[in-house]
Design an enzyme around this catalytic site. Structure first.
Site, short mmCIF file in Angstrom:
data_model
loop_
_atom_site.label_atom_id
_atom_site.label_comp_id
_atom_site.label_asym_id
_atom_site.label_seq_id
_atom_site.Cartn_x
_atom_site.Cartn_y
_atom_site.Cartn_z
N PHE A 140 -7.00 7.13 0.85
CA PHE A 140 -7.63 5.96 0.46
C PHE A 140 -8.43 5.32 1.33
O PHE A 140 -8.86 5.78 2.31
CB PHE A 140 -6.35 5.09 0.18
CG PHE A 140 -5.69 4.66 1.63
CD1 PHE A 140 -5.03 5.62 2.29
CD2 PHE A 140 -5.80 3.24 2.15
CE1 PHE A 140 -4.21 5.07 3.43
CE2 PHE A 140 -5.16 3.16 3.30
CZ PHE A 140 -4.56 3.86 4.03
N ASN A 148 0.77 -1.25 0.12
CA ASN A 148 -0.05 0.08 0.11
C ASN A 148 0.91 1.37 -0.09
O ASN A 148 1.25 1.77 1.03
CB ASN A 148 -0.91 -0.05 1.35
CG ASN A 148 -1.98 0.97 1.12
OD1 ASN A 148 -1.79 2.30 0.74
ND2 ASN A 148 -3.20 0.74 2.02
N ASP A 174 -11.29 6.72 3.78
CA ASP A 174 -11.15 8.00 4.24
C ASP A 174 -12.37 8.54 3.93
O ASP A 174 -12.77 9.99 4.70
CB ASP A 174 -9.89 8.53 3.43
CG ASP A 174 -8.60 7.97 4.22
OD1 ASP A 174 -8.88 7.57 5.46
OD2 ASP A 174 -7.58 8.34 3.59
N HIS A 180 -5.20 7.65 13.45
CA HIS A 180 -4.73 6.49 14.15
C HIS A 180 -3.17 6.18 13.70
O HIS A 180 -2.35 5.70 14.42
CB HIS A 180 -5.64 5.49 13.47
CG HIS A 180 -6.06 5.24 12.03
ND1 HIS A 180 -6.50 6.58 11.51
CD2 HIS A 180 -5.81 4.42 11.09
CE1 HIS A 180 -6.77 6.17 10.21
NE2 HIS A 180 -6.24 5.12 10.04
N ASP A 232 -1.10 -2.82 10.29
CA ASP A 232 -2.52 -3.46 10.15
C ASP A 232 -3.43 -2.60 10.73
O ASP A 232 -3.34 -2.13 11.84
CB ASP A 232 -2.54 -4.99 10.69
CG ASP A 232 -3.65 -5.69 9.90
OD1 ASP A 232 -4.10 -5.37 8.90
OD2 ASP A 232 -4.26 -6.56 10.76
#
Ligand code: IMP
Length: 181
Positions: A135, A8, A138, A163, A60
């Protein structure tokens, strides 16, 4: 030097704003079906430690919608691929309590040991998709104290409260203490 193992590019972009020396390694690893992000991370750290040398991190994350019993949570990637943001909005049609929490667990393999850094961001699910930045979820997530979705913010603005921003700043503090940054 520190590697992040991920496919990603968006995650990498967000993380390297805070740890500029981070290098992206695009490599496959198993994400087990488990009840918590921490368990997924622990398994993957041990798996990858057998395959690669040196220090590395993995990320993660999941979206936990309170009145959906924390769905999609650990299934966030699968749910995004299958029903996407449209599906979540449909599922929540008419729901008044739209509270949700984003969580990131960053796993660090450092000198043969596993460490985890957790970041949370509370907010709510909007009524519609808004914004083109970022992404994943969002466009439907509005962090606490904001009217805009994450997708309506710059990477810097998202990082300040997200986060992932919170988790990576904890990691950066650890690396600094170890004299690695
Ligand atoms: P994973 O950490 O790649 O397993 O992410 C799980 C799912 O949550 C994927 O569909 C991601 O696109 C999504 N996701 C992860 N982090 C974020 C974020 O910061 N914003 C929005 N969606 C995210």
């Amino acid at each position: 030097m520190l590697n992040i193992i991920t496919h990603n590019k968006n995650k990498y972009e967000e993380l390297r704003r805070i740890v500029p020396s981070l290098q992206m390694v695009d490599m496959e690893y198993p994400e087990i079906q488990a009840d918590t992000l921490e368990e997924v991370i622990e398994f993957a750290l041990n798996y990858l430690a057998e395959k690669i040398d040196g220090n590395f991190i993995i990320d993660d994350s999941g979206l936990f919608i309170h009145d959906l019993n924390d769905f999609p949570g650990v299934y966030s990637a699968y749910v995004f691929k299958t029903i996407g943001n449209e599906g979540i909005l449909k599922l929540m049609d008419g729901m008044e309590n739209r509270g949700a929490t984003f969580k990131t667990v960053i796993g660090l393999r450092y000198q043969g040991y596993n460490f985890k850094f957790v970041g949370l961001c509370h907010g709510r699910i909007g009524d519609e998709m808004r914004g083109n930045n970022g992404f994943g979820y969002d466009p439907i997530f509005i962090p606490e104290g904001e009217d805009r979705t994450f997708a309506e913010m710059s990477t810097e603005e998202k990082n300040r409260i997200s986060h992932r921003g919170r988790a990576i700043r904890k990691l950066a503090a650890f690396l600094e203490k170890m004299g690695e940054l």
